[in-house]
Design a protein around this motif. Structure first.
Motif, short mmCIF file in Angstrom:
data_model
loop_
_atom_site.label_atom_id
_atom_site.label_comp_id
_atom_site.label_asym_id
_atom_site.label_seq_id
_atom_site.Cartn_x
_atom_site.Cartn_y
_atom_site.Cartn_z
N LYS A 94 0.80 -1.40 -0.12
CA LYS A 94 0.09 -0.03 -0.09
C LYS A 94 0.72 1.20 -0.04
N ALA A 95 1.91 1.13 0.78
CA ALA A 95 2.78 2.60 0.66
C ALA A 95 3.44 2.74 -0.56
N LEU A 96 3.86 1.50 -1.10
CA LEU A 96 4.57 1.76 -2.66
C LEU A 96 3.47 2.26 -3.74
N ALA A 97 2.05 1.85 -3.39
CA ALA A 97 1.28 2.17 -4.26
C ALA A 97 0.76 3.62 -4.19
N ALA A 98 0.83 4.07 -2.83
CA ALA A 98 0.53 5.58 -2.66
C ALA A 98 1.73 6.42 -3.24
N ARG A 99 2.93 5.94 -3.56
CA ARG A 99 4.12 6.78 -4.18
C ARG A 99 3.77 6.72 -5.78
N ARG A 100 2.87 6.16 -6.32
CA ARG A 100 2.89 6.05 -7.55
C ARG A 100 1.41 6.55 -7.96
N PHE A 101 0.58 7.04 -6.90
CA PHE A 101 -0.65 7.81 -7.14
C PHE A 101 -0.46 9.19 -7.40
N CYS A 102 -0.94 9.79 -8.56
CA CYS A 102 -0.90 11.50 -8.80
C CYS A 102 -2.05 11.82 -8.17
N PRO A 103 -1.95 12.72 -7.39
CA PRO A 103 -3.15 13.54 -6.70
C PRO A 103 -3.76 14.39 -7.79
N THR A 104 -3.20 14.76 -8.96
CA THR A 104 -3.83 15.86 -9.86
C THR A 104 -4.55 14.81 -10.74
N CYS A 105 -4.24 13.88 -11.49
CA CYS A 105 -5.20 13.30 -12.20
C CYS A 105 -5.81 12.04 -11.80
N VAL A 112 7.08 5.83 -9.57
CA VAL A 112 7.13 6.84 -8.52
C VAL A 112 7.24 7.81 -8.91
N LEU A 113 6.26 8.89 -8.33
CA LEU A 113 6.15 10.33 -8.74
C LEU A 113 7.60 10.98 -8.17
N PRO A 114 8.06 12.05 -8.75
CA PRO A 114 9.33 12.89 -8.58
C PRO A 114 8.75 13.74 -7.43
N ARG A 115 9.54 13.49 -6.26
CA ARG A 115 9.05 14.46 -5.19
C ARG A 115 9.27 16.15 -5.53
N ARG A 116 9.97 16.41 -6.40
CA ARG A 116 10.15 17.82 -6.52
C ARG A 116 8.92 18.37 -7.30
N LEU A 117 8.41 17.45 -8.20
CA LEU A 117 6.91 17.91 -8.67
C LEU A 117 5.66 17.57 -8.21
N GLY A 118 5.63 16.58 -7.37
CA GLY A 118 4.32 16.24 -6.71
C GLY A 118 3.29 15.62 -7.36
N GLU A 119 3.74 15.61 -8.63
CA GLU A 119 2.62 15.08 -9.72
C GLU A 119 3.20 14.27 -10.66
N CYS A 120 2.64 13.78 -11.58
CA CYS A 120 3.01 12.61 -12.74
C CYS A 120 3.56 13.62 -13.82
N LEU A 121 4.41 13.19 -14.53
CA LEU A 121 5.04 13.90 -15.66
C LEU A 121 4.05 14.62 -16.57
N ASP A 122 3.05 13.68 -16.81
CA ASP A 122 1.90 14.25 -17.92
C ASP A 122 1.34 15.56 -17.16
N CYS A 123 1.19 15.65 -16.16
CA CYS A 123 0.28 16.74 -15.27
C CYS A 123 1.15 17.89 -15.09
N ALA A 124 2.27 17.55 -14.93
CA ALA A 124 3.63 18.46 -14.63
C ALA A 124 3.74 19.34 -15.92
N ASP A 125 3.82 18.38 -17.34
CA ASP A 125 3.95 19.21 -18.46
C ASP A 125 2.89 20.28 -18.89
N GLU A 126 1.62 19.65 -18.35
CA GLU A 126 0.33 20.64 -18.48
C GLU A 126 0.21 21.80 -17.90
#
Length: 133
Positions: A94-105, A112-126
């Motif tokens: 569950k802890a590892l799955a939470a690190r893969r979950f994007c709060p935006t989309c 694993v989401l980059p900590r500096r972005l806090g969201e997936c790469l697609d959402c960060a690009d948008e």
């Protein structure tokens, strides 16, 4: 010839010169292992003190004085690795799955989401977050 000189420099099985019993690269007794070697055999140090060290010259990693060290443990005193319970495995999953979950989309992105972005790469690009970082 350089190898012999460095081998003699690091050969101290009593520990009088280095404080710990010390051997050059690949010259330690057969019953001593590094943590990685113990792990590969399904063992752990189990609270035992360091039994010795291996020293070698290195031009990499900017080691102090150009010398690197690996600590050794007695395999005869090592204990088997602990096995996690099913509940521990479930909690880790569950802890590892939470690190893969994007709060935006709100989806599992599969990495694993980059900590500096806090969201997936697609959402960060948008949102242009990556350009600001």
């Amino acid at each position: 010839m350089t190898r012999r000189r460095s081998s003699a420099r690091f050969f101290d099985p009593t520990g009088a010169r280095h404080g710990l019993p010390t051997w050059p690269w690949r010259m330690a007794p057969a019953h001593l292992r590094t943590r990685r070697q113990l792990t590969a055999e399904g063992l752990r140090p189990g609270g035992q003190e360091i039994a010795g060290q291996v020293l070698w010259n290195s031009r990499r990693y900017n080691a102090p004085g150009g010398v690197r060290a690996a600590y050794l443990y007695d395999v005869r005193l090592a204990l088997p690795k602990r096995v996690p319970s099913e509940r521990q495995r479930a909690a880790l999953g569950k802890a590892l799955a939470a690190r893969r979950f994007c709060p935006t989309c709100r989806r599992d992105v599969g990495y694993v989401l980059p900590r500096r972005l806090g969201e997936c790469l697609d959402c960060a690009d948008e949102t242009g977050t990556e350009a600001a970082a």
